[in-house]
Design a protein around this motif. Structure first.
Motif, PDB file in Angstrom:
ATOM      1  N   ILE A 350      34.423 -30.243  55.872  1.00  0.00           N
ATOM      2  CA  ILE A 350      33.235 -29.817  55.008  1.00  0.00           C
ATOM      3  C   ILE A 350      33.210 -30.617  53.715  1.00  0.00           C
ATOM      4  CG2 ILE A 350      32.531 -27.674  53.488  1.00  0.00           C
ATOM      5  CD1 ILE A 350      33.533 -25.668  55.473  1.00  0.00           C
ATOM      6  N   LYS A 351      32.031 -31.029  53.420  1.00  0.00           N
ATOM      7  CA  LYS A 351      32.006 -32.133  52.364  1.00  0.00           C
ATOM      8  C   LYS A 351      31.611 -31.018  51.014  1.00  0.00           C
ATOM      9  CE  LYS A 351      32.910 -35.730  54.747  1.00  0.00           C
ATOM     10  NZ  LYS A 351      34.178 -36.361  54.658  1.00  0.00           N
ATOM     11  N   ARG A 352      31.841 -31.775  49.897  1.00  0.00           N
ATOM     12  CA  ARG A 352      31.391 -31.182  48.427  1.00  0.00           C
ATOM     13  C   ARG A 352      29.914 -30.990  48.660  1.00  0.00           C
ATOM     14  NH1 ARG A 352      32.865 -34.736  44.628  1.00  0.00           N
ATOM     15  NH2 ARG A 352      30.884 -35.697  44.443  1.00  0.00           N
ATOM     16  N   GLY A 353      29.279 -29.723  48.171  1.00  0.00           N
ATOM     17  CA  GLY A 353      27.940 -29.567  48.150  1.00  0.00           C
ATOM     18  C   GLY A 353      27.562 -28.949  49.353  1.00  0.00           C
ATOM     19  N   ASP A 354      28.085 -28.720  50.430  1.00  0.00           N
ATOM     20  CA  ASP A 354      27.796 -28.326  51.766  1.00  0.00           C
ATOM     21  C   ASP A 354      27.525 -26.663  51.359  1.00  0.00           C
ATOM     22  OD1 ASP A 354      27.502 -30.611  53.128  1.00  0.00           O
ATOM     23  OD2 ASP A 354      29.380 -30.357  54.137  1.00  0.00           O
ATOM     24  N   ARG A 355      26.493 -26.323  52.125  1.00  0.00           N
ATOM     25  CA  ARG A 355      26.499 -24.751  52.184  1.00  0.00           C
ATOM     26  C   ARG A 355      26.126 -24.569  53.769  1.00  0.00           C
ATOM     27  NH1 ARG A 355      22.770 -25.981  48.162  1.00  0.00           N
ATOM     28  NH2 ARG A 355      21.082 -25.335  49.505  1.00  0.00           N
ATOM     29  N   VAL A 356      27.323 -24.243  54.442  1.00  0.00           N
ATOM     30  CA  VAL A 356      27.713 -23.941  55.869  1.00  0.00           C
ATOM     31  C   VAL A 356      27.709 -22.507  56.116  1.00  0.00           C
ATOM     32  CG1 VAL A 356      28.861 -24.538  57.758  1.00  0.00           C
ATOM     33  CG2 VAL A 356      28.794 -26.056  55.832  1.00  0.00           C
ATOM     34  N   ALA A 357      26.969 -21.826  56.924  1.00  0.00           N
ATOM     35  CA  ALA A 357      26.598 -20.557  57.576  1.00  0.00           C
ATOM     36  C   ALA A 357      27.361 -20.652  59.051  1.00  0.00           C
ATOM     37  CB  ALA A 357      25.202 -20.088  57.770  1.00  0.00           C
ATOM     38  N   ILE A 358      28.469 -19.721  59.236  1.00  0.00           N
ATOM     39  CA  ILE A 358      29.019 -19.546  60.287  1.00  0.00           C
ATOM     40  C   ILE A 358      28.444 -18.127  60.980  1.00  0.00           C
ATOM     41  CG2 ILE A 358      31.147 -19.072  61.559  1.00  0.00           C
ATOM     42  CD1 ILE A 358      32.618 -19.861  59.111  1.00  0.00           C
ATOM     43  N   GLU A 481      17.627 -12.126  46.928  1.00  0.00           N
ATOM     44  CA  GLU A 481      16.972 -13.122  46.600  1.00  0.00           C
ATOM     45  C   GLU A 481      17.664 -13.644  45.143  1.00  0.00           C
ATOM     46  OE1 GLU A 481      13.058 -11.346  45.810  1.00  0.00           O
ATOM     47  OE2 GLU A 481      12.439 -11.763  47.986  1.00  0.00           O
ATOM     48  N   ILE A 482      18.263 -12.867  44.518  1.00  0.00           N
ATOM     49  CA  ILE A 482      19.046 -13.363  43.239  1.00  0.00           C
ATOM     50  C   ILE A 482      20.288 -14.198  43.549  1.00  0.00           C
ATOM     51  CG2 ILE A 482      20.256 -12.395  41.320  1.00  0.00           C
ATOM     52  CD1 ILE A 482      18.203 -10.421  41.094  1.00  0.00           C
ATOM     53  N   LEU A 483      20.910 -13.438  44.818  1.00  0.00           N
ATOM     54  CA  LEU A 483      22.105 -14.385  45.218  1.00  0.00           C
ATOM     55  C   LEU A 483      21.471 -15.665  45.923  1.00  0.00           C
ATOM     56  CD1 LEU A 483      24.886 -14.198  46.077  1.00  0.00           C
ATOM     57  CD2 LEU A 483      24.497 -13.075  47.866  1.00  0.00           C
ATOM     58  N   GLU A 484      20.523 -15.508  46.585  1.00  0.00           N
ATOM     59  CA  GLU A 484      20.035 -16.942  47.186  1.00  0.00           C
ATOM     60  C   GLU A 484      19.908 -17.901  46.083  1.00  0.00           C
ATOM     61  OE1 GLU A 484      17.489 -14.623  50.839  1.00  0.00           O
ATOM     62  OE2 GLU A 484      16.295 -15.560  49.379  1.00  0.00           O
ATOM     63  N   ASN A 485      19.262 -17.534  44.975  1.00  0.00           N
ATOM     64  CA  ASN A 485      18.975 -18.526  43.752  1.00  0.00           C
ATOM     65  C   ASN A 485      20.451 -18.725  43.322  1.00  0.00           C
ATOM     66  OD1 ASN A 485      16.165 -18.300  44.272  1.00  0.00           O
ATOM     67  ND2 ASN A 485      16.038 -16.531  42.882  1.00  0.00           N
ATOM     68  N   ALA A 486      21.126 -17.907  43.081  1.00  0.00           N
ATOM     69  CA  ALA A 486      22.409 -18.309  42.629  1.00  0.00           C
ATOM     70  C   ALA A 486      23.358 -19.401  43.506  1.00  0.00           C
ATOM     71  CB  ALA A 486      23.372 -17.088  42.304  1.00  0.00           C
ATOM     72  N   LEU A 487      23.304 -19.203  44.660  1.00  0.00           N
ATOM     73  CA  LEU A 487      23.864 -20.218  45.414  1.00  0.00           C
ATOM     74  C   LEU A 487      23.412 -21.377  45.482  1.00  0.00           C
ATOM     75  CD1 LEU A 487      25.020 -17.805  48.702  1.00  0.00           C
ATOM     76  CD2 LEU A 487      26.438 -18.737  46.909  1.00  0.00           C
ATOM     77  N   ASN A 488      22.024 -21.438  45.401  1.00  0.00           N
ATOM     78  CA  ASN A 488      20.859 -22.717  45.745  1.00  0.00           C
ATOM     79  C   ASN A 488      21.214 -23.749  44.437  1.00  0.00           C
ATOM     80  OD1 ASN A 488      20.036 -22.275  48.500  1.00  0.00           O
ATOM     81  ND2 ASN A 488      18.192 -21.323  47.751  1.00  0.00           N
ATOM     82  N   ARG A 489      21.510 -22.828  43.191  1.00  0.00           N
ATOM     83  CA  ARG A 489      21.754 -23.517  42.071  1.00  0.00           C
ATOM     84  C   ARG A 489      23.327 -23.965  42.059  1.00  0.00           C
ATOM     85  NH1 ARG A 489      18.446 -19.298  39.888  1.00  0.00           N
ATOM     86  NH2 ARG A 489      20.319 -18.429  39.351  1.00  0.00           N
ATOM     87  N   TYR A 490      24.118 -23.454  42.711  1.00  0.00           N
ATOM     88  CA  TYR A 490      25.585 -23.694  42.606  1.00  0.00           C
ATOM     89  C   TYR A 490      26.077 -25.117  42.961  1.00  0.00           C
ATOM     90  CZ  TYR A 490      30.518 -22.672  43.850  1.00  0.00           C
ATOM     91  OH  TYR A 490      31.862 -22.868  44.027  1.00  0.00           O
ATOM     92  N   THR A 491      26.880 -25.478  42.088  1.00  0.00           N
ATOM     93  CA  THR A 491      27.138 -27.073  42.493  1.00  0.00           C
ATOM     94  C   THR A 491      28.530 -27.275  43.152  1.00  0.00           C
ATOM     95  OG1 THR A 491      28.204 -27.019  40.181  1.00  0.00           O
ATOM     96  CG2 THR A 491      25.956 -27.780  40.306  1.00  0.00           C
ATOM     97  N   GLY A 492      29.147 -26.162  43.545  1.00  0.00           N
ATOM     98  CA  GLY A 492      30.221 -26.347  44.502  1.00  0.00           C
ATOM     99  C   GLY A 492      29.918 -26.290  45.894  1.00  0.00           C
ATOM    100  N   THR A 493      30.649 -25.632  46.668  1.00  0.00           N
ATOM    101  CA  THR A 493      30.644 -25.710  48.153  1.00  0.00           C
ATOM    102  C   THR A 493      30.680 -24.538  48.665  1.00  0.00           C
ATOM    103  OG1 THR A 493      31.938 -27.807  48.051  1.00  0.00           O
ATOM    104  CG2 THR A 493      31.613 -26.933  50.229  1.00  0.00           C
TER     105      THR A 493
END
Length: 642
Positions: A350-358, A481-493
């Motif tokens: 996993i690389k920095r910035g990835d948002r990976v769903a299992i 939807e609030i959590l989705e927006n928070a994760l999409n703005r999140y700069t981590g992984t």
């Protein structure tokens, strides 16, 4: 019309939960009941089923029609197995089949008038058996058991040994087998994996009766709903179409209401200013005109300000420091419990910035994988390596990281002692815990409330690598939807487990599926996964099962992973080349534009030497541009092929 609610009103402690709830359900119609947590959806279902009384209103079910209800929680007990419990629904068919078999035995020893009488009864029973689809009875039971995610070896499990979620699935199976005219389901997908949810979608889409369903699964509602009934601030509004249609219409309605309110306020303000000005003239004629305008203003129908949901979370996920580009490297992971192998020799990074769903069926090891990475569970083989400056934040779907005996306030304070009381209260208020709520004991909280406490701790952790296990469970649609927006703005992984397909589609940049002890990777969102699923499974799963009976060796499994990594590396290389060609085209076009602007300058109008120099430079750039465009086109085709 099959069913109707008319002017239903419900109060708790002299506070109105909802009033004038009116809607109807037609034959073969699927109606979704939506609204934020706490608006009274489950309460309304219980009123419909007669479990609660309403202060006013009437519930009507068409004559000779039946309704069946699935509540969220199942507390029933039974010594029967799963198969026996579900087969009991078809007891009349089983008994009829037994009587037919007995009749066949008796007829072998009868003759004459007695045999004729027995044959007549036998044919009546056969006709009834066929009308009740008796021949398909047992296969129907097994189809529902398998569809709801129970394996063949589960069918003999005793009901009393099952978890709450498993009991809910059994209850859902019984209800589906009963085939009531109106199915009333409260969050039926909460304990189902992706395959089971898809199976239920198909089942309900083909259901011969009508359905009233409460669900926060937007993808699911998009697939099955014909109509959406929304409870909002105690009032009900009906929208035709599925969830996406409702969301669009709701936004349009909200905008129209806001515009109407603003227009009304503008008109009132303008009239009041005119009235004040007329009165300031202090002349009889002006005063009369002012009074006339005041009367006109009084006759105007007031427009209330559109209600806003103040009970919504608001938060940001912000890493304290930036991790290295390589966040996680996993090689050769294997895990078994007794004879149950979850996964074997799986590899991924996993690389920095990835948002990976299992994703994967229940029991494939998704949660176990996260726990291993958090060092809460041991691995049988393999190793995992974190990158530079990686700090993990973990969200546990069972909320085992919370302390049942503590209050909400102490849960935060003990983990973050540097925060003062005001800061802690502000954080908790952002997650809807205000006043004395902060002193509630964790053990007394609902699943949704525990989820909000866990999210508050996650936000405060400032971690740059989030491991989330079913983060949307128990959240209403607005909170999701609030959590989705928070994760999409999140700069981590982010690496997370979820069965919420809408959420995955909104947030995932990559999907990893645990299936048949292996890990398959899809470089895209859920829609991309659905598009490529068959191709990838044929490539990495089917060929080994169909062409050989020899078990796949570890080296072959590693080769599969290596092939996937090579494909990913090739794709990344082409993408980089594609992007570089695109940037080069833009740069060349800008240079050509600059030369064109220079050629147009008055001072060069009669300078033949300079114009010749500029023209040659432009021609050279145009040749270079043509080459760059051909390269871009080649890379675009290669990407399309991949």
């Amino acid at each position: 019309m099959l069913f109707a609610c008319s002017h239903i009103k419900k109060e708790f402690n002299d506070e109105v939960l909802f009033s004038d709830v009116t809607f109807h359900i037609n034959e073969n119609e699927c109606v979704a009941l939506v609204g934020s947590n706490g608006t009274g959806k489950t309460t309304l279902l219980r009123i419909i089923m007669g479990e609660l009384n309403a202060e006013a209103g009437e519930i009507t079910l068409a004559k000779d029609k039946t309704a069946g209800y699935l509540p969220q929680q199942q507390g029933y007990h039974s010594e029967k197995s799963i198969y026996e419990e579900l087969l009991e629904v078809k007891a009349d068919i089983i008994e009829l089949d037994r009587n037919i078999r007995n009749m066949e035995q008796e007829m072998q020893h009868a003759s004459g008038a007695e045999l004729e009488k027995m044959l007549e009864k036998y044919h009546r029973m056969q006709t009834e058996f066929e009308a009740k689809d008796g021949y398909a009875c047992k296969s129907q039971v097994m189809g529902i058991i398998n569809g709801l995610g129970f394996a063949d070896h589960d069918i003999n499990q005793c009901i009393n040994t099952l978890s709450g979620g498993q009991k809910t699935r059994v209850a859902l199976g019984k209800l589906l087998l009963m085939e009531p005219d109106l199915l009333i389901l409260d969050e039926p997908t909460n304990h189902l994996d992706l395959n089971s949810i898809q199976w239920l979608e198909t089942y309900l889409s083909n259901y011969k009766g009508s359905v009233l369903i409460v669900s926060h699964d937007r993808y699911f509602l998009d697939k099955i709903a014909d109509k959406v009934v929304e409870i909002d601030h105690g009032k009900v509004t009906t929208f035709r179409g599925n969830y996406s249609d409702y969301a669009i219409k709701k936004e349009q309605l909200r905008n129209a209401e806001q515009k109407q309110y603003e227009n009304y306020q503008r008109t009132v303000k303008h009239q009041e200013a005119v009235i004040e000005k007329l009165r300031s003239f202090n002349r009889e004629k002006s005063i009369k005109r002012a009074e006339s305008r005041e009367k006109m203003l009084e006759k105007m129908t007031p427009v209330d300000k559109p209600s806003e949901n103040t009970r919504t979370m608001h938060f940001e996920l912000t890493p304290e420091k930036v991790s290295g580009n390589d966040v996680l490297f996993v090689e050769g992971f294997s895990k078994s419990f007794s004879d149950n192998t979850l996964f074997k020799q799986i590899d991924f990074d996993i690389k920095r910035g990835d948002r990976v769903a299992i994703i994967g069926k229940n029991g494939t090891g998704k949660t176990t994988l996260l726990k291993i990475l958090c060092e809460m569970e041991s691995v049988d083989a393999g190793n995992a390596r974190l990158g530079t400056n990686v700090e993990i934040g973990y969200y546990d779907q069972e909320h085992n990281v919370l302390h049942e005996e503590k209050t909400i306030f102490d849960e935060i304070h003990d983990d973050y002692p540097d925060l003062n009381n005001t800061k802690i209260r502000n954080v908790l208020a952002a997650f809807l815990f205000t006043g004395d709520d902060v002193y509630k004991t964790i053990s007394l909280l609902s699943g949704g409330e525990k989820g909000r406490v866990s999210l508050a701790k996650l936000m405060l952790s400032k971690a740059n690598f989030l491991l989330l296990d079913e983060p949307t469970n128990h959240l209403d649609i607005e909170s999701k939807e609030i959590l989705e927006n928070a994760l999409n703005r999140y700069t981590g992984t982010v690496l997370y487990v979820s069965h919420d397909r809408y959420f995955i589609n909104k947030t995932a940049t990559r999907i990893m599926e645990l299936t048949q002890n292996k890990l398959l990777t899809y470089e895209g969102d859920y829609s991309y996964y659905l598009e490529k699923k068959e191709t990838v499974e044929n490539l990495y799963l089917s060929q080994t099962q169909e062409t050989t009976s020899v078990p796949k060796t570890d080296s072959t499994a590693k080769l599969d992973w290596k092939e996937q990594k090579e494909r990913e590396a090739k794709r990344r290389k082409i993408e980089n080349n594609y992007k570089a060609a695109e940037e080069k085209i833009q740069s060349l076009e800008e240079k050509i534009s600059e030369i064109d602007a220079e050629i147009s300058l008055p001072e060069y109008a009669s300078d033949v030497g300079k114009l010749t120099e500029l023209t040659r430079a432009k021609e050279a750039l145009e040749v270079e541009l043509e080459t760059a465009m051909e390269q871009w086109e080649t890379y675009a085709e290669e990407l399309e092929q991949l």
